[in-house]
Structure formats: structure tokens, C-alpha cells
Design a protein around this motif. Sequence first.
Motif, PDB file in Angstrom:
ATOM      1  N   MET A  33      38.386  50.027  34.365  1.00  0.00           N
ATOM      2  CA  MET A  33      39.763  49.545  34.327  1.00  0.00           C
ATOM      3  C   MET A  33      39.906  48.248  35.131  1.00  0.00           C
ATOM      4  O   MET A  33      39.363  48.118  36.226  1.00  0.00           O
ATOM      5  N   ASP A  34      40.653  47.318  34.559  1.00  0.00           N
ATOM      6  CA  ASP A  34      41.001  46.091  35.293  1.00  0.00           C
ATOM      7  C   ASP A  34      42.042  46.461  36.356  1.00  0.00           C
ATOM      8  O   ASP A  34      43.001  47.169  36.067  1.00  0.00           O
ATOM      9  N   LEU A  66      36.783  34.834  29.001  1.00  0.00           N
ATOM     10  CA  LEU A  66      36.902  33.492  29.572  1.00  0.00           C
ATOM     11  C   LEU A  66      35.548  33.092  30.156  1.00  0.00           C
ATOM     12  O   LEU A  66      35.037  33.777  31.039  1.00  0.00           O
ATOM     13  N   GLY A  95      39.485  29.414  32.993  1.00  0.00           N
ATOM     14  CA  GLY A  95      40.296  30.371  33.746  1.00  0.00           C
ATOM     15  C   GLY A  95      39.518  31.564  34.256  1.00  0.00           C
ATOM     16  O   GLY A  95      40.096  32.503  34.804  1.00  0.00           O
ATOM     17  N   GLN A  96      38.198  31.550  34.105  1.00  0.00           N
ATOM     18  CA  GLN A  96      37.376  32.670  34.603  1.00  0.00           C
ATOM     19  C   GLN A  96      37.479  32.726  36.128  1.00  0.00           C
ATOM     20  O   GLN A  96      37.327  31.709  36.805  1.00  0.00           O
ATOM     21  N   THR A  97      37.755  33.923  36.657  1.00  0.00           N
ATOM     22  CA  THR A  97      37.907  34.063  38.109  1.00  0.00           C
ATOM     23  C   THR A  97      36.781  34.883  38.741  1.00  0.00           C
ATOM     24  O   THR A  97      36.562  34.783  39.935  1.00  0.00           O
ATOM     25  N   ALA A 148      45.469  38.114  35.912  1.00  0.00           N
ATOM     26  CA  ALA A 148      45.025  38.645  37.206  1.00  0.00           C
ATOM     27  C   ALA A 148      46.086  38.443  38.286  1.00  0.00           C
ATOM     28  O   ALA A 148      45.840  37.881  39.342  1.00  0.00           O
TER      29      ALA A 148
HETATM   30  P1  5GP Z   1      38.699  36.563  34.530  1.00  0.00           P
HETATM   31  O1  5GP Z   1      39.843  35.809  35.128  1.00  0.00           O
HETATM   32  O2  5GP Z   1      37.446  36.187  35.255  1.00  0.00           O
HETATM   33  O3  5GP Z   1      38.597  36.435  33.054  1.00  0.00           O
HETATM   34  O4  5GP Z   1      39.005  38.080  34.761  1.00  0.00           O
HETATM   35  C1  5GP Z   1      38.736  38.749  35.931  1.00  0.00           C
HETATM   36  C2  5GP Z   1      39.459  40.060  35.823  1.00  0.00           C
HETATM   37  O5  5GP Z   1      38.933  40.905  36.785  1.00  0.00           O
HETATM   38  C3  5GP Z   1      40.965  39.934  36.077  1.00  0.00           C
HETATM   39  O6  5GP Z   1      41.674  40.467  34.964  1.00  0.00           O
HETATM   40  C4  5GP Z   1      41.178  40.733  37.352  1.00  0.00           C
HETATM   41  O7  5GP Z   1      42.381  41.445  37.332  1.00  0.00           O
HETATM   42  C5  5GP Z   1      39.974  41.638  37.389  1.00  0.00           C
HETATM   43  N1  5GP Z   1      39.488  41.974  38.703  1.00  0.00           N
HETATM   44  C6  5GP Z   1      39.356  41.141  39.778  1.00  0.00           C
HETATM   45  N2  5GP Z   1      38.815  41.791  40.818  1.00  0.00           N
HETATM   46  C7  5GP Z   1      38.593  43.064  40.408  1.00  0.00           C
HETATM   47  C8  5GP Z   1      38.057  44.229  41.049  1.00  0.00           C
HETATM   48  O8  5GP Z   1      37.665  44.233  42.205  1.00  0.00           O
HETATM   49  N3  5GP Z   1      37.988  45.365  40.307  1.00  0.00           N
HETATM   50  C9  5GP Z   1      38.407  45.404  39.008  1.00  0.00           C
HETATM   51  N4  5GP Z   1      38.297  46.567  38.370  1.00  0.00           N
HETATM   52  N5  5GP Z   1      38.923  44.341  38.367  1.00  0.00           N
HETATM   53  C10 5GP Z   1      39.021  43.182  39.063  1.00  0.00           C
END
Ligand code: 5GP
Length: 141
Positions: free
Chosen positions: A32-33, A89, A95-97, A119
Motif C-alpha cells: 500500500m502507498d 514516473l 516527478g519521481q520522488t 504523495a
Molecule cells: P513517486 O513520486 O516516486 O512516483 O511515488 C512515490 C510514492 O511512494 C508516493 O505515492 C508516496 O506516497 C509513496 N511513499 C513514499 N514513502 C513511502 C513509504 O515509506 N512507504 C510507502 N508504502 N509508500 C511511500
Amino acid sequence: MAYDKQNIFAKILRGEMPCIKVYEDKYTLAFMDIMPQADGHTLVIPKVEAETLFELPNSYYGPCFETLKKVGNALKKAFNTEGVMMFQLSGEQAGQTVPHLHFHLLPSSIQTLRNTRHAAEMADQEKLKEIAQRIVDALEE
Ligand code: 5GP
């Protein structure tokens, strides 16, 4: 750039950080996110050091999409919908985080996303666990 072994998803894969898992096999993990943009927002990641789609070894493409199909079907059942959205992403400019390749899977439409900002808001852990259980049940049906 070299893969950052300390990124949060690498730690989850090594079991150093927790996650709410819904599915796992030899090549992939789905969980889960924590900042879901819709109920059921699930992430699928490969069990290999790949920052973006472009570093993913070819042998992982099939397994990733098999897991996306399995979990996507479970989302359809668990949320009683025919509409499942997938996005990915690759790169900070997109937008990759988190610098470990991940696919977002949501039983939602782009118009009904909770946050258009990505996020943005932490979910209640108990609610996330309940939703995860619904997905696990649907996977087992
Ligand atoms: P991105 O921005 O890289 O495409 O997506 C990263 C996703 O990872 C975001 O939707 C964010 O909510 C999720 N995320 C960030 N940190 C964590 C974490 O520690 N655990 C989980 N399960 N999701 C995370």
C-alpha cells in the motif's frame, strides 16, 4: 547516477522498513502507498536495483506486468469497479520522488483522484491495513 541503496523502497525490500504488503513473488512486491491518492492505491516494485523504467533488466518486464495484472484484477474485485489506473514516473523531472522503480495502481479514474498533488497526505495505518486485507482476499478468490 548510481542506484541509492538507502532509498526507502530498497529498505522495504531488505526488510529494514515495514510496509503493508498485499502480494509478493520471486520478482516483485506489491504494497500500500502510505499517501494514497485514492483508496486502494497500491505500489508494485521489482526486486532488483533499478531506479527508473530504463534500468529495469528486460527479464523483469514480464514479471512486473504479471503482478500488475494480478493486483489490478484484485483491485477491480475489491472495489467493485472496472476502472483501474496505472502510472509510473521515471526520473525527478517526471516527478519521481523515490529512486526505486515503482508502478502506481489505483481503482480510480484520473478525474476522481483524492489529491491531484502527488504523495501529499499520510493515510491512517489501520484504514490502510483494512483496505490491504480486502485486496489480499480478492487475490485469493
Ligand atoms: P513517486 O513520486 O516516486 O512516483 O511515488 C512515490 C510514492 O511512494 C508516493 O505515492 C508516496 O506516497 C509513496 N511513499 C513514499 N514513502 C513511502 C513509504 O515509506 N512507504 C510507502 N508504502 N509508500 C511511500
